[in-house]
Design a protein around this motif. Structure first.
Motif, short mmCIF file in Angstrom:
data_model
loop_
_atom_site.label_atom_id
_atom_site.label_comp_id
_atom_site.label_asym_id
_atom_site.label_seq_id
_atom_site.Cartn_x
_atom_site.Cartn_y
_atom_site.Cartn_z
N ALA A 65 9.29 -0.37 -11.34
CA ALA A 65 8.05 -0.90 -10.77
C ALA A 65 8.00 -0.63 -9.27
O ALA A 65 8.99 -0.22 -8.66
CB ALA A 65 7.97 -2.41 -11.02
N VAL A 66 6.84 -0.85 -8.68
CA VAL A 66 6.67 -0.76 -7.24
C VAL A 66 6.41 -2.17 -6.70
O VAL A 66 6.13 -3.09 -7.47
CB VAL A 66 5.48 0.17 -6.85
N VAL A 67 6.53 -2.33 -5.39
CA VAL A 67 6.19 -3.60 -4.75
C VAL A 67 4.76 -3.94 -5.16
O VAL A 67 3.87 -3.10 -5.09
CB VAL A 67 6.33 -3.50 -3.22
N ARG A 68 4.55 -5.19 -5.63
CA ARG A 68 3.23 -5.55 -6.16
C ARG A 68 3.00 -7.06 -6.08
O ARG A 68 3.91 -7.83 -5.79
CB ARG A 68 3.09 -5.09 -7.59
N VAL A 69 1.78 -7.46 -6.40
CA VAL A 69 1.39 -8.86 -6.47
C VAL A 69 1.54 -9.33 -7.91
O VAL A 69 1.11 -8.65 -8.84
CB VAL A 69 -0.07 -9.06 -6.00
N ASP A 70 2.17 -10.50 -8.09
CA ASP A 70 2.32 -11.13 -9.41
C ASP A 70 2.02 -12.61 -9.29
O ASP A 70 2.13 -13.20 -8.21
CB ASP A 70 3.77 -10.99 -9.92
N ASP A 71 1.67 -13.23 -10.42
CA ASP A 71 1.59 -14.68 -10.49
C ASP A 71 3.00 -15.22 -10.42
O ASP A 71 3.91 -14.65 -11.04
CB ASP A 71 0.97 -15.14 -11.81
N ILE A 72 3.19 -16.34 -9.72
CA ILE A 72 4.54 -16.91 -9.68
C ILE A 72 4.95 -17.45 -11.05
O ILE A 72 6.13 -17.60 -11.32
CB ILE A 72 4.72 -17.97 -8.57
N THR A 73 3.98 -17.69 -11.93
CA THR A 73 4.30 -18.18 -13.27
C THR A 73 4.80 -17.07 -14.19
O THR A 73 5.21 -17.33 -15.31
CB THR A 73 3.07 -18.84 -13.91
N GLN B 295 0.81 -1.22 0.00
CA GLN B 295 0.00 0.00 0.00
C GLN B 295 0.85 1.27 0.00
O GLN B 295 0.37 2.33 -0.40
CB GLN B 295 -0.95 0.01 1.22
N ARG B 296 2.09 1.18 0.40
CA ARG B 296 2.98 2.34 0.45
C ARG B 296 3.56 2.69 -0.92
O ARG B 296 4.19 3.73 -1.07
CB ARG B 296 4.13 2.11 1.43
N ARG B 297 3.38 1.81 -1.90
CA ARG B 297 3.85 2.03 -3.27
C ARG B 297 5.35 2.34 -3.31
O ARG B 297 5.81 3.28 -3.96
CB ARG B 297 3.04 3.11 -3.96
N ILE B 298 6.13 1.53 -2.61
CA ILE B 298 7.58 1.70 -2.56
C ILE B 298 8.18 1.22 -3.88
O ILE B 298 7.87 0.13 -4.35
CB ILE B 298 8.18 0.94 -1.36
N VAL B 299 9.06 2.02 -4.43
CA VAL B 299 9.65 1.71 -5.73
C VAL B 299 10.79 0.71 -5.60
O VAL B 299 11.42 0.57 -4.55
CB VAL B 299 10.16 2.98 -6.45
N TYR B 300 11.06 0.04 -6.71
CA TYR B 300 12.19 -0.87 -6.82
C TYR B 300 13.47 -0.06 -6.93
O TYR B 300 13.53 0.92 -7.66
CB TYR B 300 12.04 -1.76 -8.05
N SER B 301 14.47 -0.48 -6.20
CA SER B 301 15.80 0.12 -6.30
C SER B 301 16.82 -1.00 -6.18
O SER B 301 16.86 -1.71 -5.17
CB SER B 301 16.01 1.16 -5.19
N TRP B 302 17.64 -1.21 -7.22
CA TRP B 302 18.65 -2.27 -7.22
C TRP B 302 19.55 -2.10 -5.99
O TRP B 302 20.16 -1.05 -5.79
CB TRP B 302 19.49 -2.15 -8.50
N GLY B 303 19.57 -3.09 -5.13
CA GLY B 303 20.37 -3.03 -3.90
C GLY B 303 19.66 -2.31 -2.76
O GLY B 303 20.22 -2.19 -1.67
N GLY B 304 18.43 -1.85 -2.98
CA GLY B 304 17.69 -1.16 -1.93
C GLY B 304 17.18 -2.13 -0.87
O GLY B 304 16.80 -3.25 -1.16
N GLY B 305 17.20 -1.68 0.38
CA GLY B 305 16.75 -2.52 1.49
C GLY B 305 17.89 -3.24 2.16
O GLY B 305 17.68 -4.08 3.02
N HIS B 306 19.12 -2.91 1.78
CA HIS B 306 20.27 -3.62 2.33
C HIS B 306 21.21 -2.69 3.09
O HIS B 306 22.42 -2.92 3.13
CB HIS B 306 21.01 -4.36 1.22
N ALA B 307 20.64 -1.67 3.71
CA ALA B 307 21.44 -0.85 4.61
C ALA B 307 21.68 -1.67 5.88
O ALA B 307 21.29 -2.84 5.96
CB ALA B 307 20.71 0.46 4.91
#
Length: 175
Positions: free
Chosen positions: A156-164, A41-53
């Motif tokens: 893209a932002v964090v989202r729901v996808d089919d695993i296929t 719901q926060r619509r956080i964007v994708y960032s290569w290497g983001g989230g690894h502080a």
């Protein structure tokens, strides 16, 4: 019948003490799924290497190793999450500690065990199996019914996808 009352009372006391000492932040798969949806719901964007502080959560990414479609690499100026940074943050919030730790999908898959039957809250890894250890490149949080929550790609932002959606499904993994 009365002679069982002391035993039943003692058993109830043991259960009460045991459950009272369980940490409130204990990992529960339902918490993983709930938290994943809250983050979506926060619509956080994708960032290569983001989230690894040092601490899990959105951070500026890195352009080291970036091979994305958007050029020049936007990661170093984008605060967000990559796929493993997203999984790391969700699991940290659900458990109360950084259980997946820093690193990428290869580091995270080594901390988990593969399961044949997936449950919501498990991690879905993509890559290939090797003799030594899986070689992974993507991870999502399994939601059930063939769906996953993930940070899929630059732009893209964090989202729901089919695993296929991805062709190289490796398997479901659990802590």
């Amino acid at each position: 019948m009365r002679r069982w009352r002391p035993v039943a009372g003692a058993a109830a006391l043991v259960l009460l003490v045991a459950t009272a000492s369980v940490p409130l932040g204990l990992y529960v798969p339902e918490n993983v799924v709930r938290i994943a949806y809250e983050i979506e719901q926060r619509r956080i964007v994708y960032s290569w290497g983001g989230g690894h502080a040092e601490e899990p959560g959105p951070s500026k990414g890195t352009c080291k190793g970036y091979r994305g479609k958007i050029q020049p690499c936007p990661a170093a100026r984008t605060r967000g999450l990559d796929c493993s940074g997203f999984a790391r943050w969700v699991y940290a919030l659900a458990s109360g500690s950084d259980v997946l730790g820093p690193g990428n999908t290869n580091d995270h898959v080594r901390r988990m065990r593969r399961v044949q039957v997936a449950m919501p809250g498990d991690l879905v890894f993509f890559g290939k199996a090797t003799k030594k250890a899986p070689k992974t490149h993507h991870v999502g949080i399994y939601l059930g019914n063939g769906k996953m929550m993930n940070a899929p790609e630059t732009g893209a932002v964090v989202r729901v996808d089919d695993i296929t959606r991805r062709k190289d499904f490796l398997g479901f993994y659990r802590l």
